[in-house]
Design an enzyme around this catalytic site. Structure first.
Site, PDB file in Angstrom:
ATOM      1  N   GLU A 183       0.891  -1.150   0.000  1.00 26.53           N
ATOM      2  CA  GLU A 183       0.000   0.000   0.000  1.00 26.53           C
ATOM      3  C   GLU A 183       0.930   1.201   0.000  1.00 26.53           C
ATOM      4  OE1 GLU A 183      -2.221   2.714   2.431  1.00 26.53           O
ATOM      5  OE2 GLU A 183      -2.868   0.775   3.263  1.00 26.53           O
ATOM      6  N   CYS A 231      -3.704   7.359   4.639  1.00 28.91           N
ATOM      7  CA  CYS A 231      -3.554   6.859   3.255  1.00 28.91           C
ATOM      8  C   CYS A 231      -4.748   7.294   2.425  1.00 28.91           C
ATOM      9  CB  CYS A 231      -3.509   5.345   3.204  1.00 28.91           C
ATOM     10  SG  CYS A 231      -2.919   4.554   4.680  1.00 28.91           S
TER      11      CYS A 231
END
Lengths: 527, 527
Positions: A259, A296
């Site tokens: 990620e 994120c």
């Protein structure tokens, strides 16, 4: 070395590190070093962990899911027993608010994840057991082998290499974990290590189930992810480092789940602005500045229509940004990177709306920052305007038409999320359809009238998306059982005698496991 | 160029190639060139296909699964209408037997795969629709984008880039395909192209659904798999080329599904040999020499116990290999590669049992070849003794004990399959358990008392395995719906208004699609 250096977690014991170098974490609020000294692990001790992990993986083959479930649940309890200490420690190491963020948000989320992972292990739901009676073939996912998990700086609990989603998923699928904590919060990670050891002992699991280091060299990180003894890797963090690890893992044929970065575009359509500019500005400000923008899923680009409505929301957000307190960032490196991102975007021709300078709050910080470009500017230079500025800032893109919004969507890189705000009466319907058609292929999670920051631990969550948000668009890092399947290998049994089959593939199904039998899902026995 | 060069399939039309170089296939039986001349496609025409594929992918977003199902079924019918021509042509190009192999085996298998893929599309079973009503989040797999499929030499139908399993899977998940045929059988591929065009027209699908080239440069192949316009790649073929493509695709963040190489170890235990050496020798000979050994699942290593029993099966197989007709190989390159593999294994210290020389049959061929090494020899040099010799040969490994068999298993690379032969009375049970525990982690499909050559198109099949057999141990290239999921991206819908959801995620479930609703599988409506 003269100072006392914290040991590493090797095969269930706190072992003196062979480190020749060490580091100290910094309190981002005071900008002063925190007391502990932690080792930078050399290859020798990583090598020892790999040997232990491989042996542990072999030892655990055939363990029923319940054993992993019991460990995960015991671990959640051990974490809760250390909640106050974890909150104090993580706050000192990250400057994230004790409440609601750490105590009432991230910590319960983390134990919830561990318990949901336990449920996946107990129900064997991650295995996708499949039975074809006519062909005499049966299949399921089995453990992939030792998993290395690299945790990021921004979630000291929920994505920690030793406690977060990747960790929980890797354990639920029956694999030992070698965790690499993030050097921003080593003491938090160490406390998790103590809780993990207690849970391993309480549930009589192999001592090599959970091992942990705090830091290593980039070179040894690359060596670790390409070691033949591992099964897979989970990495959450900066794109640059992640791509280096990806190259190494790919060359070694090791699945690596990444990620990496995401700017999470938000499209706000005309009807929505007419209807509720102020409330959207509130929502956006809350989402963008939450935890000083260090999510994120932080919305980093907002596409709005040109004219009065677009100007209206820019002004409304600017006002809120200027008034909002400036949060403390996780580390000096984060501020530097944010500052560099802002500079890159401004140098490419964006205008500064508000903020733009370091300072404005306590400790390591940077003003809440808004920038803007026109649609044509963005289209002329789409790559640079998608520079991730990870922090409390965003870029408005003022589009001249819906067609231009579609063009903008079409030039987006892969992202974790994309949002479209529409009015309630239906006047945005046609625009929604046009934009969604393109945006849908660029993002893992599409939101409607909702900001992306919250990532529910839901079976239908996709915390993933096309490259470069992650390394593969088919996988999610959050949500059960999907996140667990990442750490499985597909195992087919062809003409294997009934008594030699794994329990979940035998005719009798005493655990009522959901299985795909001759194409239909069923919890029944096979006759 | 003066000769007439076959056109390529571009956007539904047979378009003159811009090729500056061409090739002719060779009949491996006569070793003479076959009549057609085919283009080596330059980047310009690949680039045009990429543009068409991207536009087609966008056009097809939201198409219901039934449309892809109808195409796949029409295509299967069009193929059957050309069965005689396909059999004559493929036989001339590959030397594979017309019957039963091509006509009665591979062609029905291919149309069966297309129809099973159609069923996956129609039932939407590949999508794994998931609904979390409490969180308001729903997810499913959606099409990943244009798929490039590289077909191998050894299955002119069932793995052909324009007709095989990867093709069927990519279409079933709603993606356009750019197929690269294998230069060993271009005319077979061309006939499939004609069938595909007819099926596209008959079912009113976009003309860019299926495009095809015959060959390109390695450089342009690398460029193709890293092009931003594609979604994913399927590749079946030689390891060397596959790894080059993998490096390029990985760097571009494009999922690449590979099937590279496999030696498919077979362990034959003591009790099984006591009970039925002759029948196991028959089974092994049939499996190893089938289609001149040119199967991905061809058994290339046989581990047997030392002493009379091991010697007995080696002698029995040697006798059968010497007597069996020597088949014709697909191409001179295959013979060269096989010869090189045999030479490498012999040079490393294996003894030749039988065969070992070119010739012995019609056209391009090589004697049926058996070699042997001792267990300690293998353990001292495991890498070289796992050299793939793709063809009609195998290596016996004579192990001194069960413990040594386990050691051998532990040093195996990732393979598609692994087999263990046991007696029926149970005397091999303990040895089975010891070997299986290790072998299970090295292979995608574990067989018991069965040779690996046959790959049933079963929902529980795993035609896959750990690297370097493939690039990821979680995926299978054969079997529905699992093979289809490879070409999906995970799409989560968070707070998306009900009428904007894809049909399979709406509350009403008129198609009785299997969905995971709040953790339980169901075909019911959501209330």
């Amino acid at each position: 070395m003269s100072t006392t250096v914290h040991p590493v977690l090797l095969n269930g014991c706190w072992a003196k590190s062979q480190a020749t170098s060490t580091f100290q974490p910094v309190n981002p609020t005071t900008e002063q070093p925190l007391p502990g000294t932690y080792p930078v692990s050399p290859w020798g001790e990583i090598d020892a962990m790999l040997g232990i992990a491989a042996a542990t993986s072999a030892e655990m083959r055939g363990f029923p899911g319940t054993r992993f479930a019991e460990f995960l649940e015991a671990y959640a309890n051990e974490i809760e027993a250390r909640a106050d200490l974890l909150v104090e420690t993580a706050h000192a190491e990250t400057a994230l608010a004790k409440s609601p963020r750490l105590k009432d948000g991230e910590l319960p989320r983390t134990t919830n994840q561990l318990r949901q992972a336990a449920q996946s292990a107990r129900t064997e739901s991650w295995r996708v057991p499949t039975i074809d009676t006519a062909a005499g073939i049966r299949s399921m996912l089995g453990p992939i082998g030792p998993v290395v998990v690299f945790g990021p700086n921004n979630f000291p609990y929920a994505y920690n290499g030793i406690a977060g989603g990747d960790f929980a998923s890797a354990i639920a699928s029956g694999n030992p974990v070698i965790a690499k904590g993030h050097p921003c919060h080593p003491e938090t990670t160490r406390i998790f290590g103590e809780a993990a050891v207690a849970a391993v002992q309480a549930t009589d699991m192999p001592s090599g189930l959970v091992q942990m280091i705090y830091r290593t060299s980039h070179e040894d990180g690359v060596r670790l992810v390409s070691d033949p003894r591992i099964g897979a890797i989970g990495y959450t963090g900066a794109r640059h480092t992640g791509l280096k690890l990806k190259t190494a893992a790919d060359a070694a044929g090791k699945p690596i789940y990444l990620e990496l970065s995401s700017i999470n575009p938000v499209f706000v359509l005309t009807g929505a602005l007419k209807e509720r500019t102020a409330s959207i500005a509130d929502e956006f400000t809350g989402s963008c500045l939450m935890a000083t923008g260090q999510f994120c899923t932080n919305p980093g680009i907002v596409v709005v229509p040109t004219g009065e409505l677009g100007e209206g929301i820019i002004a409304a957000v600017a006002e809120r940004f200027a008034k909002a307190p400036v949060g403390t960032m996780l580390a000096e490196g984060v501020r530097e990177s944010f500052s560099r991102g802002v500079r890159t975007i401004l140098d490419a021709g964006a205008s500064l709306v508000t903020g733009g300078q370091p300072g404005g709050g306590k400790g390591i910080c940077f003003q809440n920052t808004l920038m803007r470009v026109s649609g044509p500017q963005f289209l002329a230079n789409p790559h640079v305007f998608q520079t991730e500025a990870f922090g409390n800032g965003a870029l408005f893109v003022v589009a001249e038409s819906t067609a231009q919004m579609v063009e903008i969507a079409d030039l987006l890189e892969g992202n974790l999320t994309g949002s479209i705000y529409t009015d309630t009466a239906g006047s945005d319907d046609a625009d929604y359809v046009a934009i969604e058609k393109v945006l849908r292929t660029k993002v893992g999670r599409l939101l409607n009238d909702k900001m992306p920051t919250g990532v529910a631990v839901s079976s239908a969550m996709n915390h993933g998306g096309p490259f470069p948000a992650t390394g593969h668009p088919g996988f999610t890092a959050v949500g059960f059982p999907a996140s667990v399947t990442r750490f499985g290998m597909l195992q087919s049994f062809d003409a294997v005698r009934p008594h030699r089959l794994p329990v979940v593939l035998q005719n009798k199904n005493p655990g009522n496991v959901w299985r795909r039998v001759n194409g239909e899902w069923s919890q029944a026995d096979v006759s």
